[in-house]
Write a protein that holds these residues in place. Structure first.
Motif, short mmCIF file in Angstrom:
data_model
loop_
_atom_site.label_atom_id
_atom_site.label_comp_id
_atom_site.label_asym_id
_atom_site.label_seq_id
_atom_site.Cartn_x
_atom_site.Cartn_y
_atom_site.Cartn_z
N ALA A 28 -12.14 0.78 -0.48
CA ALA A 28 -11.24 1.80 0.06
C ALA A 28 -11.64 2.22 1.46
CB ALA A 28 -11.21 3.01 -0.86
N ALA A 29 -12.87 1.98 1.85
CA ALA A 29 -13.35 2.30 3.19
C ALA A 29 -14.41 1.29 3.58
CB ALA A 29 -13.91 3.72 3.24
N GLY A 30 -14.66 1.21 4.89
CA GLY A 30 -15.69 0.30 5.35
C GLY A 30 -15.13 -1.06 5.73
N PRO A 31 -15.98 -2.06 5.86
CA PRO A 31 -15.54 -3.40 6.29
C PRO A 31 -14.52 -4.01 5.34
CG PRO A 31 -17.94 -3.21 6.39
CD PRO A 31 -17.44 -1.99 5.68
N TRP A 32 -13.66 -4.86 5.92
CA TRP A 32 -12.59 -5.50 5.15
C TRP A 32 -13.12 -6.72 4.41
CZ3 TRP A 32 -7.65 -4.13 4.09
CH2 TRP A 32 -7.11 -3.07 4.82
N HIS A 33 -13.92 -6.49 3.38
CA HIS A 33 -14.35 -7.59 2.52
C HIS A 33 -13.35 -7.69 1.37
CE1 HIS A 33 -18.12 -8.06 4.63
NE2 HIS A 33 -18.34 -6.76 4.53
N THR A 34 -12.56 -8.75 1.35
CA THR A 34 -11.48 -8.86 0.38
C THR A 34 -11.71 -10.01 -0.59
OG1 THR A 34 -10.17 -10.28 1.81
CG2 THR A 34 -9.81 -7.90 1.98
N ARG A 35 -11.19 -9.83 -1.80
CA ARG A 35 -11.11 -10.89 -2.80
C ARG A 35 -9.63 -11.05 -3.15
NH1 ARG A 35 -16.10 -11.38 -5.95
NH2 ARG A 35 -17.70 -10.04 -5.04
N THR A 36 -9.19 -12.29 -3.33
CA THR A 36 -7.77 -12.53 -3.56
C THR A 36 -7.55 -13.45 -4.75
OG1 THR A 36 -7.69 -14.42 -2.05
CG2 THR A 36 -7.23 -12.25 -1.11
N MET A 37 -6.38 -13.30 -5.36
CA MET A 37 -5.90 -14.21 -6.39
C MET A 37 -4.39 -14.38 -6.19
SD MET A 37 -7.90 -13.11 -9.92
CE MET A 37 -7.35 -14.64 -10.73
N ALA A 38 -3.85 -15.46 -6.75
CA ALA A 38 -2.42 -15.71 -6.58
C ALA A 38 -1.85 -16.41 -7.80
CB ALA A 38 -2.18 -16.56 -5.33
N SER A 39 -0.57 -16.18 -8.01
CA SER A 39 0.22 -16.88 -9.03
C SER A 39 1.40 -17.52 -8.32
CB SER A 39 0.72 -15.90 -10.09
OG SER A 39 1.75 -16.49 -10.86
N ARG A 40 1.71 -18.72 -8.69
CA ARG A 40 2.86 -19.41 -8.08
C ARG A 40 4.16 -19.11 -8.79
NH1 ARG A 40 1.63 -23.29 -4.38
NH2 ARG A 40 -0.57 -23.90 -4.19
N GLU A 41 4.12 -18.25 -9.80
CA GLU A 41 5.32 -17.91 -10.56
C GLU A 41 5.97 -16.66 -9.97
OE1 GLU A 41 6.73 -16.95 -15.17
OE2 GLU A 41 4.60 -17.16 -14.68
N PRO A 42 7.15 -16.78 -9.37
CA PRO A 42 7.82 -15.59 -8.84
C PRO A 42 8.17 -14.61 -9.95
CG PRO A 42 8.81 -17.60 -7.97
CD PRO A 42 7.91 -18.01 -9.09
N VAL A 43 8.13 -13.34 -9.64
CA VAL A 43 8.52 -12.31 -10.61
C VAL A 43 10.02 -12.41 -10.85
CG1 VAL A 43 8.63 -9.83 -11.05
CG2 VAL A 43 6.62 -10.81 -9.93
N ARG A 44 10.39 -12.38 -12.13
CA ARG A 44 11.79 -12.54 -12.48
C ARG A 44 12.63 -11.33 -12.08
NH1 ARG A 44 9.37 -14.57 -17.43
NH2 ARG A 44 9.58 -12.47 -18.29
N THR A 45 13.90 -11.57 -11.89
CA THR A 45 14.89 -10.51 -11.70
C THR A 45 15.88 -10.56 -12.85
OG1 THR A 45 14.67 -10.62 -9.29
CG2 THR A 45 16.65 -9.57 -10.17
N GLY A 46 16.10 -9.42 -13.50
CA GLY A 46 17.00 -9.35 -14.64
C GLY A 46 18.09 -8.33 -14.44
N PRO A 47 18.78 -7.93 -15.52
CA PRO A 47 19.87 -6.96 -15.41
C PRO A 47 19.43 -5.63 -14.81
CG PRO A 47 19.89 -8.03 -17.55
CD PRO A 47 18.62 -8.44 -16.89
N GLY A 48 18.15 -5.25 -15.03
CA GLY A 48 17.65 -3.99 -14.49
C GLY A 48 17.01 -4.12 -13.12
N GLY A 49 17.16 -5.28 -12.50
CA GLY A 49 16.53 -5.51 -11.20
C GLY A 49 15.25 -6.32 -11.37
N ILE A 50 14.27 -6.08 -10.52
CA ILE A 50 13.00 -6.79 -10.62
C ILE A 50 12.35 -6.43 -11.95
CG2 ILE A 50 10.75 -7.16 -9.53
CD1 ILE A 50 12.02 -6.17 -6.90
N ASP A 51 11.90 -7.43 -12.69
CA ASP A 51 11.38 -7.26 -14.05
C ASP A 51 9.97 -6.69 -14.00
OD1 ASP A 51 10.34 -7.63 -16.64
OD2 ASP A 51 11.63 -9.37 -16.99
N ALA A 52 9.84 -5.40 -14.33
CA ALA A 52 8.54 -4.73 -14.25
C ALA A 52 7.53 -5.33 -15.22
CB ALA A 52 8.71 -3.24 -14.52
N ALA A 53 7.96 -5.65 -16.44
CA ALA A 53 7.05 -6.21 -17.43
C ALA A 53 6.49 -7.55 -16.96
CB ALA A 53 7.74 -6.36 -18.77
#
Length: 357
Positions: A28-53
């Motif tokens: 939250a403060a200090g040098p920008w030491h970051t860790r990252t992860m990624a998923s290639r699966e786009p979040v679905r969009t349904g009748p209620g908009g972007i699928d929160a679950a």
């Protein structure tokens, strides 16, 4: 990782778009030491908009793995209804702020705004959550928290600007109603010129017809290839680089990119802060600009004509970096970007929203 996270907690940045979900953890403060992860699966969009679950099913396990990798404390409780969800992390070294930038948040984000803050509070004890349109995190990544304008262009195109009192938005309305100058727009114009050449109509380009048949097959089969697909904008945008490759030697292709540059500059001018703001910055971000000089040369010229007081700057970071910028500012009460009920919604753990202004 430095002791910054252990002393002041962690922040999480999230970028959700058409190519999947990316997550980054930083102190939250200090040098920008970051860790990252990624998923290639786009979040679905349904009748209620972007699928929160669906977003939470991907986000929560990645957040837990990043926290564990950073040596954050263990968990004490799970999240009902989300199997294998990370448990709540307690103490000052836990997750203190999360910023999520999502494509479609402005118009399709009601379910995310209703569900995600409470789920993050229950899972991690998060103190504050920012839910932003991806254009906002693109802005924060490109110029930080300074006044100015950003054009984010890939398959689509949107411009966003602020004087730090309110947001101004131009375009971003999708390939049927706008996104003028974006990748799908350029690709569609190039394919139209190719079909004109195929028919022998005026305004056609033999060079673009040759590229069409080389990369997509016989011209007569293009409607059957394009119209049934749900990812039509992506297919259209895939032809934009072919337009750029032809631009130096083909006047039709060159004119398409010049017209695209005019559309992009017009959107930037529409959102640029008033002249009284002085020499604010304008930044370009997104994959479209990787096509280089065929687009950037005419765009630079028209930007100088339409925005003579603007200072063009390279984008400092991408939307994932922008989401971390927002999360850090939220964690330290230093966020100066304007709040907006659709573009940038801030929520406390009590699930009470900040005022919109």
């Amino acid at each position: 990782m430095t002791s910054g996270g252990a002393d002041g907690g962690w922040v999480l940045g999230v970028d959700s778009g058409g190519s999947g979900l990316r997550v980054a953890l930083a102190p939250a403060a200090g040098p920008w030491h970051t860790r990252t992860m990624a998923s290639r699966e786009p979040v679905r969009t349904g009748p209620g908009g972007i699928d929160a679950a669906h977003l939470l099913e991907q986000l929560l396990p990645m957040a837990r793995a990043l926290l564990e990798g950073a040596g954050a404390p263990g968990a004490v409780a799970g999240t009902p209804g989300l199997p294998d969800a990370p448990a709540r992390t307690a103490g000052p070294s836990g997750l203190v702020a999360v910023a999520i930038g999502a494509a479609g948040m402005a118009t399709l984000g009601d379910e995310l705004r209703a569900v995600v803050p409470g789920a993050l509070e229950q899972a991690f004890g998060v103190r504050a959550v920012a839910l932003a349109a991806d254009a906002v995190t693109a802005y924060a990544g490109a110029v930080g928290q300074r006044p100015g304008a950003v054009v984010a262009a890939g398959t689509g195109m949107i411009a966003l600007g602020t004087d730090l009192t309110r947001w101004r938005r131009a375009d971003g309305w999708g390939h049927l109603l706008g996104d003028c100058g974006g990748g799908a727009w350029i690709g569609r114009a190039g394919l139209e010129a190719a079909m004109r050449a195929h028919d022998g109509r005026s305004g056609g380009s033999a060079a673009l017809l040759a590229r069409l048949e080389s990369v997509l097959g016989p011209a007569e089969q293009l409607p059957g290839l394009l119209y049934p697909r749900s990812d039509r904008p992506a297919l259209l945008a895939s032809f934009a680089p072919e337009v750029a490759r032809c631009a130096a030697d083909d006047p039709v292709a060159g004119n398409i990119l010049a017209e695209a540059a005019g559309h992009i500059a017009a959107s930037a001018a529409a959102v640029f802060p008033p002249a009284s703001a002085g020499t604010c910055e304008v930044a370009l971000t997104g994959g479209l600009f990787k096509m280089g000089d065929p687009l950037l040369v005419p765009l630079t010229a028209v930007l100088a004509e339409q925005l003579p007081h603007a200072r063009p700057v390279p984008a400092e970071g991408d939307p994932l970096a922008g989401s971390l910028t927002v999360a850090r500012a939220l964690a330290t009460d230093s966020l100066t970007l304007p709040k907006d009920p659709r573009l940038l919604r801030l929520v406390r753990p009590s699930s009470v929203s900040y005022p919109d202004r």
